[in-house]
Design an enzyme around this catalytic site. Structure first.
Site, PDB file in Angstrom:
ATOM      1  CG  ASN A  43     -47.718  11.707  -8.293  1.00 12.73           C
ATOM      2  OD1 ASN A  43     -48.803  11.762  -8.592  1.00 12.73           O
ATOM      3  ND2 ASN A  43     -46.664  11.169  -7.417  1.00 12.73           N
ATOM      4  NE  ARG A  57     -47.927   7.566  -9.195  1.00 10.95           N
ATOM      5  CZ  ARG A  57     -48.941   7.651  -8.202  1.00 10.95           C
ATOM      6  NH1 ARG A  57     -49.478   8.606  -7.572  1.00 10.95           N
ATOM      7  NH2 ARG A  57     -49.280   6.603  -7.593  1.00 10.95           N
ATOM      8  CG  HIS A  94     -46.087   1.119  -5.284  1.00 15.01           C
ATOM      9  ND1 HIS A  94     -46.343   0.290  -4.333  1.00 15.01           N
ATOM     10  CD2 HIS A  94     -46.477   2.409  -4.742  1.00 15.01           C
ATOM     11  CE1 HIS A  94     -46.932   1.065  -3.286  1.00 15.01           C
ATOM     12  NE2 HIS A  94     -47.003   2.365  -3.746  1.00 15.01           N
ATOM     13  CG  HIS A 140     -42.695   0.847  -3.068  1.00 10.31           C
ATOM     14  ND1 HIS A 140     -42.102   1.770  -3.650  1.00 10.31           N
ATOM     15  CD2 HIS A 140     -43.567   1.514  -2.143  1.00 10.31           C
ATOM     16  CE1 HIS A 140     -42.665   2.968  -3.341  1.00 10.31           C
ATOM     17  NE2 HIS A 140     -43.587   2.795  -2.460  1.00 10.31           N
ATOM     18  CB  ILE A 141     -41.986  -1.191   3.022  1.00 11.16           C
ATOM     19  CG1 ILE A 141     -41.551  -2.600   2.577  1.00 11.16           C
ATOM     20  CG2 ILE A 141     -43.031  -1.582   4.238  1.00 11.16           C
ATOM     21  CD1 ILE A 141     -42.613  -3.687   2.299  1.00 11.16           C
ATOM     22  NE  ARG A 167     -54.734   1.884  -0.391  1.00 10.91           N
ATOM     23  CZ  ARG A 167     -53.366   2.319  -0.931  1.00 10.91           C
ATOM     24  NH1 ARG A 167     -52.429   1.875  -0.801  1.00 10.91           N
ATOM     25  NH2 ARG A 167     -53.969   3.513  -1.557  1.00 10.91           N
ATOM     26  N   GLY A 171     -39.320   1.300   4.237  1.00  9.99           N
ATOM     27  CA  GLY A 171     -38.211   0.228   3.686  1.00  9.99           C
ATOM     28  C   GLY A 171     -36.780   0.736   3.672  1.00  9.99           C
ATOM     29  CD  GLU A 177     -42.652   5.928  -7.058  1.00  5.57           C
ATOM     30  OE1 GLU A 177     -42.554   6.301  -5.987  1.00  5.57           O
ATOM     31  OE2 GLU A 177     -43.549   5.486  -7.190  1.00  5.57           O
TER      32      GLU A 177
HETATM   33  P1  ADP Z   1     -46.046   7.352   0.667  1.00 12.41           P
HETATM   34  O1  ADP Z   1     -46.245   5.583   0.242  1.00 12.41           O
HETATM   35  O2  ADP Z   1     -47.024   8.033   1.147  1.00 12.41           O
HETATM   36  O3  ADP Z   1     -44.899   7.677  -0.255  1.00 12.41           O
HETATM   37  P2  ADP Z   1     -43.344   6.988   2.212  1.00 12.41           P
HETATM   38  O4  ADP Z   1     -42.940   6.181   1.443  1.00 12.41           O
HETATM   39  O5  ADP Z   1     -43.000   8.374   2.691  1.00 12.41           O
HETATM   40  O6  ADP Z   1     -44.995   7.105   2.025  1.00 12.41           O
HETATM   41  O7  ADP Z   1     -43.373   5.912   3.585  1.00 12.41           O
HETATM   42  C1  ADP Z   1     -44.360   6.053   4.809  1.00 12.41           C
HETATM   43  C2  ADP Z   1     -43.600   5.281   5.820  1.00 12.41           C
HETATM   44  O8  ADP Z   1     -42.181   5.387   5.800  1.00 12.41           O
HETATM   45  C3  ADP Z   1     -44.067   5.871   7.278  1.00 12.41           C
HETATM   46  O9  ADP Z   1     -44.478   4.642   8.010  1.00 12.41           O
HETATM   47  C4  ADP Z   1     -42.998   6.246   7.899  1.00 12.41           C
HETATM   48  O10 ADP Z   1     -42.640   5.750   9.320  1.00 12.41           O
HETATM   49  C5  ADP Z   1     -41.566   6.003   7.104  1.00 12.41           C
HETATM   50  N1  ADP Z   1     -40.591   6.695   6.944  1.00 12.41           N
HETATM   51  C6  ADP Z   1     -40.806   7.721   5.912  1.00 12.41           C
HETATM   52  N2  ADP Z   1     -39.733   8.411   5.994  1.00 12.41           N
HETATM   53  C7  ADP Z   1     -38.978   8.226   6.955  1.00 12.41           C
HETATM   54  C8  ADP Z   1     -37.794   8.606   7.878  1.00 12.41           C
HETATM   55  N3  ADP Z   1     -37.020   9.721   7.235  1.00 12.41           N
HETATM   56  N4  ADP Z   1     -37.313   7.970   8.728  1.00 12.41           N
HETATM   57  C9  ADP Z   1     -37.889   6.928   9.302  1.00 12.41           C
HETATM   58  N5  ADP Z   1     -39.088   6.440   8.983  1.00 12.41           N
HETATM   59  C10 ADP Z   1     -39.738   7.150   7.698  1.00 12.41           C
END
Ligand code: ADP
Length: 411
Positions: free
Chosen positions: A7, A90, A179, A207-208, A240, A332, A384
């Site tokens: 990626n 990717r 995504h 997808h959060i 964003r 999420g 992914e």
């Molecule tokens: P990206 O879009 O950069 O891949 P992620 O999918 O890691 O980002 O998501 C980041 C968000 O998810 C942050 O807001 C963070 O608070 C939350 N998050 C990621 N990992 C954890 C975890 N292990 N526990 C709690 N929240 C998490």
């Protein structure tokens, strides 16, 4: 069969080496801050994680360094790079040219390069990664898996913007969505998990993560998604703004005397959770802020979950109902507060959450709605990289069985 997934982002390269015989990850990691003096690499082997400073001036050297790491020194997992049977990439923006994953050929490279305008930071990085692999492993087949491909099934009335039509024909200005590999993976996985068929099922995939998007998937096909021409549209994200009145954009450009780069920076990097809370883009910090009575953190959280809820309502309307709502991505998967906030008040749609199930679910596949809920609400951790490896395997299996790949690698 060993497949390397790459990626290549604008200043990073993430990798994962899969043994596709049992779909296990042999090793994974990533180089970050490529081109800066403090670039570093993170490596994960056998549940051991290490971080090392390593000067990586650009992507070709980065890919080369990953290959060295896989074959030499204390983190080596291969005798030789020739053990890698195929490489899956990717790819960010496939425009309207790619609606599924493809084996990379000269023609693919040409068509993909033609989409560079649409993702000027990301597509060129993907191309560099492909060329670096080609230089190092000329006879190994490579596959492109596009972030945009899954969304290509949207009908025209969902993907068009109400702008002069010729801006679409001339410049390709329309909704593409991103995504896609994640939305595809989780929408397929949830059907397996629940033992249901794609046909006749209406799914909303949320997808959060730091970036966030939502998609409406009907009969296994995406019919709408919240990100647009770029990943800026839709949900509120870590940094964003998501949806905003375009009039506010021109207003701010005037008021703050911003050029296109300045406004893009404001909307993409300084807005969202971090902009509203003036605290952080990380949802964990927002919750910590709320716990100590920070009102801007409360506001950021409420705006964030309210936006997700509004999109769930829109997509239920677009599909004429909803059977499954699922959450994935870092926030999420891990943050019950996000899921609770986004589904609270959706009882009229047939959503009945099981509060305890939701609150105890963390990064694992689970149903978090009540047994008598009309709509099944789930958490499905995304993968992914596995999806990219799976597509790569499916596309190269025939090639590797039947012929020498060098016949295909003329690009
Ligand atoms: P990206 O879009 O950069 O891949 P992620 O999918 O890691 O980002 O998501 C980041 C968000 O998810 C942050 O807001 C963070 O608070 C939350 N998050 C990621 N990992 C954890 C975890 N292990 N526990 C709690 N929240 C998490």
């Amino acid at each position: 069969m060993k497949i390397l997934v790459l990626n290549c982002g604008s200043s990073s390269i993430k990798y994962a080496l899969y043994n596709m015989d049992d779909k296990s990850v042999i090793t994974s990691g990533g180089i970050e801050k490529i081109g800066s003096p403090d670039s570093f690499i993170k490596i994960k082997v056998n549940d051991k994680k290490v971080k090392k400073d390593e000067p990586i001036p650009e992507h070709t050297r980065g890919v080369q360094f990953i290959f060295e790491l896989l074959t030499t020194g204390e983190y080596a997992v291969l005798e030789s790079v020739n053990e890698i049977n195929a490489v899956g990439h990717r790819m960010v923006h496939g425009g309207e040219k790619f609606n599924q994953s493809v084996v990379i050929t000269d023609d693919v490279m040409r068509d993909f390069s033609a989409c560079n305008d649409l993702a000027p930071l990301h597509n060129p990085a993907n191309i560099k990664g492909i060329n670096a692999v080609k230089a190092l492993l000329p006879n190994v087949p490579q596959v492109g898996v596009f972030d945009t491909a899954f969304h290509q099934t949207m009908p025209d009335y969902a993907y068009m913007y109400a702008l002069p039509y010729e801006l679409y024909s001339k410049y390709g200005v329309r909704r593409y969505g991103f995504h896609g590999t994640s939305h595809r993976y989780v929408s397929q996985r949830v059907l397996e998990y629940l033992g249901r068929e794609a046909e006749g099922t209406k799914i909303i995939t949320c997808h959060i993560g730091n970036g966030a998007s939502i998609a409406a998937v009907k009969d296994g096909k995406c019919i709408d998604t919240s990100m647009g021409l770029t990943p800026l549209e839709g949900l509120i994200m870590g940094t964003r703004s998501g949806d905003i009145d375009a009039g506010a954009v021109t207003f701010l450009m005037d008021k703050l005397n911003l050029d296109t780069k300045g406004i893009s920076n404001l909307l993409n990097k300084q807005s969202g959770l971090v902009g509203v809370s003036e605290l952080s883009n990380d949802f964990r910090d927002i919750l910590a802020g709320i716990a100590v009575g920070n009102d801007k953190a409360r506001l950021a959280k409420e705006m964030y979950t309210y936006r997700i809820k509004k999109y769930i309502g829109q997509y239920a309307a677009a599909m004429g109902g909803v059977d499954i709502i699922l959450f994935t991505g870092g926030a999420g998967e891990n943050q019950w507060e996000v899921r609770e906030g986004a589904t609270n008040g959706l009882e009229f749609l047939g959503v009945k959450m099981d509060v305890a199930r939701n609150r105890s679910c963390r990064a694992t596949e689970a149903v978090i709605s009540a047994d008598d809920s009309k709509v099944t609400v789930c958490v499905i951790p995304t993968d992914e990289e596995l999806m990219i490896a799976t597509d790569t395997l499916a596309l190269v299996e025939d090639i590797l069985d039947k012929t020498e790949y060098s016949d295909y690698s003329e690009y």
